[in-house]
Design a protein around this motif. Structure first.
Motif, short mmCIF file in Angstrom:
data_model
loop_
_atom_site.label_atom_id
_atom_site.label_comp_id
_atom_site.label_asym_id
_atom_site.label_seq_id
_atom_site.Cartn_x
_atom_site.Cartn_y
_atom_site.Cartn_z
N GLU A 12 4.54 10.87 -1.80
CA GLU A 12 4.26 11.86 -0.83
C GLU A 12 4.35 11.55 -0.21
OE1 GLU A 12 -0.72 11.16 -2.61
OE2 GLU A 12 -0.33 11.13 -0.73
N VAL A 13 5.57 10.91 0.66
CA VAL A 13 6.22 10.59 2.48
C VAL A 13 7.07 11.98 2.09
CG1 VAL A 13 7.03 8.95 3.91
CG2 VAL A 13 5.19 8.44 1.97
N SER A 42 -9.92 0.66 10.22
CA SER A 42 -9.81 2.02 10.44
C SER A 42 -10.11 2.83 9.65
CB SER A 42 -7.91 2.37 10.00
OG SER A 42 -8.07 2.41 8.78
N TRP A 43 -10.83 4.25 10.10
CA TRP A 43 -11.62 5.69 9.13
C TRP A 43 -10.84 6.70 10.10
CZ3 TRP A 43 -13.18 6.96 14.19
CH2 TRP A 43 -12.74 6.13 15.75
N ALA A 44 -11.14 7.51 8.98
CA ALA A 44 -11.37 9.06 9.24
C ALA A 44 -11.86 9.37 8.32
CB ALA A 44 -10.05 9.09 8.38
N PRO A 101 1.98 10.37 7.01
CA PRO A 101 0.89 10.61 5.74
C PRO A 101 -0.16 9.83 6.39
CG PRO A 101 2.57 8.43 5.51
CD PRO A 101 2.86 8.65 6.01
N THR A 102 -0.06 8.71 7.27
CA THR A 102 -1.04 7.99 8.43
C THR A 102 -0.27 7.25 8.92
OG1 THR A 102 -3.04 7.31 7.37
CG2 THR A 102 -0.63 6.68 7.01
N HIS A 147 0.84 -1.17 0.02
CA HIS A 147 0.49 -0.31 -0.02
C HIS A 147 0.39 1.46 0.35
CE1 HIS A 147 0.13 1.13 4.51
NE2 HIS A 147 -0.41 2.05 3.95
N PHE A 200 -9.06 1.22 -0.31
CA PHE A 200 -7.20 1.00 0.20
C PHE A 200 -6.26 -0.19 -0.04
CE2 PHE A 200 -5.52 0.69 4.97
CZ PHE A 200 -3.99 0.95 4.30
N HIS A 250 -8.24 4.16 14.37
CA HIS A 250 -7.98 2.13 14.56
C HIS A 250 -8.34 1.24 15.53
CE1 HIS A 250 -4.60 3.83 11.69
NE2 HIS A 250 -4.52 4.93 12.17
N TRP A 299 -6.73 15.71 11.12
CA TRP A 299 -8.04 14.88 10.93
C TRP A 299 -8.01 13.85 12.13
CZ3 TRP A 299 -6.45 10.19 7.79
CH2 TRP A 299 -5.54 9.39 7.75
N GLU A 328 -1.33 4.17 10.42
CA GLU A 328 -0.57 2.02 10.79
C GLU A 328 0.57 1.63 11.12
OE1 GLU A 328 -2.19 3.87 7.39
OE2 GLU A 328 -4.24 3.54 7.86
N GLU A 371 -7.58 9.52 13.67
CA GLU A 371 -7.86 8.44 12.65
C GLU A 371 -7.98 8.17 13.47
OE1 GLU A 371 -3.24 7.09 11.45
OE2 GLU A 371 -3.01 9.78 11.92
N THR A 428 -14.14 8.28 5.41
CA THR A 428 -13.27 7.10 5.26
C THR A 428 -13.44 5.63 5.90
OG1 THR A 428 -11.93 5.43 3.20
CG2 THR A 428 -11.20 7.22 4.40
N PHE A 453 1.91 5.75 -2.73
CA PHE A 453 2.19 6.48 -1.54
C PHE A 453 3.72 7.26 -1.46
CE2 PHE A 453 -2.41 6.23 -0.74
CZ PHE A 453 -2.99 5.13 -0.63
N HIS A 493 -12.03 1.72 6.24
CA HIS A 493 -11.25 0.59 6.00
C HIS A 493 -11.90 -1.11 6.64
CE1 HIS A 493 -9.55 3.44 3.53
NE2 HIS A 493 -9.41 3.95 4.67
O1 LIG Z 1 -7.49 6.57 5.46
C1 LIG Z 1 -7.29 6.07 5.85
C2 LIG Z 1 -7.74 5.61 7.00
C3 LIG Z 1 -6.86 6.04 8.84
C4 LIG Z 1 -5.56 5.44 8.44
N1 LIG Z 1 -5.54 5.22 7.22
C5 LIG Z 1 -5.89 4.89 6.57
C6 LIG Z 1 -5.30 4.08 5.24
C7 LIG Z 1 -4.89 5.98 4.45
C8 LIG Z 1 -4.24 4.95 2.94
N2 LIG Z 1 -2.85 6.02 2.96
C9 LIG Z 1 -3.61 7.34 2.40
N3 LIG Z 1 -1.88 8.35 2.32
C10 LIG Z 1 -0.18 7.28 2.50
C11 LIG Z 1 0.25 8.32 1.68
C12 LIG Z 1 1.98 7.76 2.11
C13 LIG Z 1 1.64 7.01 2.89
C14 LIG Z 1 0.53 5.63 2.97
C15 LIG Z 1 -0.66 6.81 3.08
C16 LIG Z 1 -1.80 5.40 2.98
O2 LIG Z 1 -1.84 4.89 3.60
#
Ligand SMILES: O=C1CCCN[C@@H]1CCCn1cnc2ccccc2c1=O
Length: 471
Positions: free
Chosen positions: A88-89, A244-246, A108-109, A81, A190, A161, A157, A111, A159, A214, A85, A216
């Motif tokens: 964008e990091v 997970s949700w946001a 960026p999130t 995943h 996702f 989990h 935001w 997890e 988030e 969103t 992305f 997941h």
């Molecule tokens: O939507 C959600 C709900 C909250 C927790 N995260 C999820 C999924 C995020 C998806 N996402 C979105 N941009 C990213 C950007 C850089 C690295 C990783 C990611 C990435 O995993």
């Protein structure tokens, strides 16, 4: 002067930038894609937080706060995943003059920040369910044109989990924005999860869909990767099931786009930090002190009733200037008190959404203002829903689809639910306006008559799905 230069229906992009700045929501910042959230924005975000936080607390979800920084090792852990992305990091590579031994990523999130500790904390079934949420900022170094609230390199935001022992446990109304609840396609979900659900809004002026929030179902994917195991009642090894949700400050941008007009912002009362602005209208030989006292008394009785009211006593601005100023900032209801109102022991209320004027007797003030605010909230939603519904076009064939897309519609079509067909639709609709993608398949599925064909492939249709260009 105070009036906006741009018209919403003429040049939407410029109108939006002008409104968010002139209504004092945003100040542009010297780093591209970053914006200053001024108090008028933070007050809206805090109202939304209050509501959402109370809701998640009812579900025994606890707030926490994990570090902003991610060590590279864990970030790469979730390869499939992250690879999409990775560009964008954002990374920290130096402190002062010295290079860091190992660069550190900015979340960026979260997890990959949280789940190694989920693994550590979750040992036995009694440690489940673990349900945590955090209110924080995240950074995604995007390159497509930045837009305040809608697409910024840093945003706020929440988030959430959650981790459960079984899959069964893991499965709208403030911003007055009509949304469609549904499931994302395999292509749009996702990648790290089993399936994604979302609430999809729509911006009539640009004909683009936009994801409001969103959620997941991650299945056991992350539990496998981060070894989030537990011993169940029978002493057997189990792997956690996670969600997970946001939702983010992007929703504030959607609210501006949907409800705003050529006089500026239009705030739904539920999120307005000032719901009623009281403005004195003194007259040369009238009883000015009496008018000011009536304004203060009006604010006091509204405030006591739990209504967020303020008076604008500034003596360096005219009433007319104040009317325009607070209309630009989107305050839902204005109360004017002049000599005539004072004499008749009444106030003049003016709605921001439709400019309707109502004279309210002072002794019926609170009830009538409450009723007007509720009515404004509902009519903003109704007006937005009517406008959004007018943008929805149901189609059966490719030609109808292409025509509807050219009219910037949100398209409802029967689809065979095959991923390569969706990839093909994106390829065939590529253009300077961006490709058309699936937005979601609504939970509320209309009847699909036997033999209905997919609009794009002609194969037997499996489900009704919304399509459109998006943010
Ligand atoms: O939507 C959600 C709900 C909250 C927790 N995260 C999820 C999924 C995020 C998806 N996402 C979105 N941009 C990213 C950007 C850089 C690295 C990783 C990611 C990435 O995993």
């Amino acid at each position: 002067g105070l009036g906006l230069v741009n018209r919403k229906d003429e040049n939407f992009g410029e109108w939006y930038s002008e409104v968010v700045v002139n209504a004092e929501l945003i100040e542009y910042y010297d780093i591209s894609g970053c914006y200053i959230l001024r108090p008028w924005t933070m007050a809206i975000w805090e109202e939304m937080q209050k509501f959402f936080d109370a809701e998640i607390k009812k579900m025994d979800i606890q707030n926490c706060y994990f570090p902003l920084f991610v060590s590279p090792g864990v970030l790469q852990k979730e390869k499939d995943h992250v690879e999409g992305f990775a560009p964008e990091v954002a990374w920290v590579t130096k402190s002062g003059e010295s290079e860091l031994e190992v660069p550190i990523a900015i979340r960026p999130t979260s997890e990959t920040v949280m789940y190694p500790y989920y693994s550590k904390w979750i040992r036995g079934h009694r440690d489940l369910p673990l349900k945590l949420n955090q209110w924080c900022n995240v950074v995604r170094w995007e390159f497509s044109h930045p837009t305040p609230f809608i697409r910024s390199r840093e945003f706020l935001w929440q988030e959430g989990h959650t981790a459960f022992a079984t899959k069964a446990e893991a499965d709208e109304e403030y911003l007055a924005i009509p949304v469609i609840k549904g499931k994302k396609s395999e292509l749009e979900k996702f990648a790290g999860g089993l399936y994604t659900t979302s609430v999809e809004a729509f911006v009539p002026n640009t004909g683009r869909g936009i994801q409001g929030a969103t959620s997941h179902c991650l299945g056991q994917n992350f539990a496998k990767m981060f070894e989030i195991n537990f011993e169940n009642e029978k002493g057997e090894k189990g792997m956690a099931w996670q969600n997970s949700w946001a939702y983010s400050t992007r929703t504030i941008g959607v609210m501006v786009m949907v409800h705003g007009d050529d006089k500026g912002l239009v705030l739904p009362p539920k999120v307005a930090s000032v719901q009623v602005i009281v403005i004195p209208v003194p007259y040369k030989d009238a009883d000015t002190q009496g008018i000011y006292d009536a304004c203060s008394a009006t604010v006091a009785s509204l405030t006591e009733a739990g209504i967020r009211a303020k008076a604008d006593f500034r003596d360096n601005y005219s009433p007319g200037w104040k009317y325009s100023h607070w209309e630009l900032k989107g305050v839902p209801l204005r109360i004017e008190i002049g000599p005539k109102d004072l004499a008749n022991n009444q106030v003049r209320a003016v709605r921001r959404d439709n400019s309707a004027k109502t004279d309210i007797p002072r002794d019926n003030l609170v009830d009538q203002v409450k009723e007007m605010l509720d009515n404004i909230q509902q009519s903003l939603f109704d007006a937005a829903k009517q406008k959004r519904d007018a943008c929805i076009q149901t189609v059966k064939t490719w030609d109808e689809f292409v025509e509807a897309l050219s009219q910037r519609k949100m398209i409802f079509a029967p689809w065979c639910d095959e991923e390569e067909v969706e990839v093909d639709v994106k390829a065939r609709t590529k253009g300077e306006m961006g490709a058309c993608k699936s937005l979601c398949s609504p939970f509320d599925q209309p009847e699909l008559p036997e033999g209905t064909k997919c609009f794009a492939s002609g194969k037997p249709a499996k489900k009704w799905t919304y399509w459109g260009r998006s943010y």
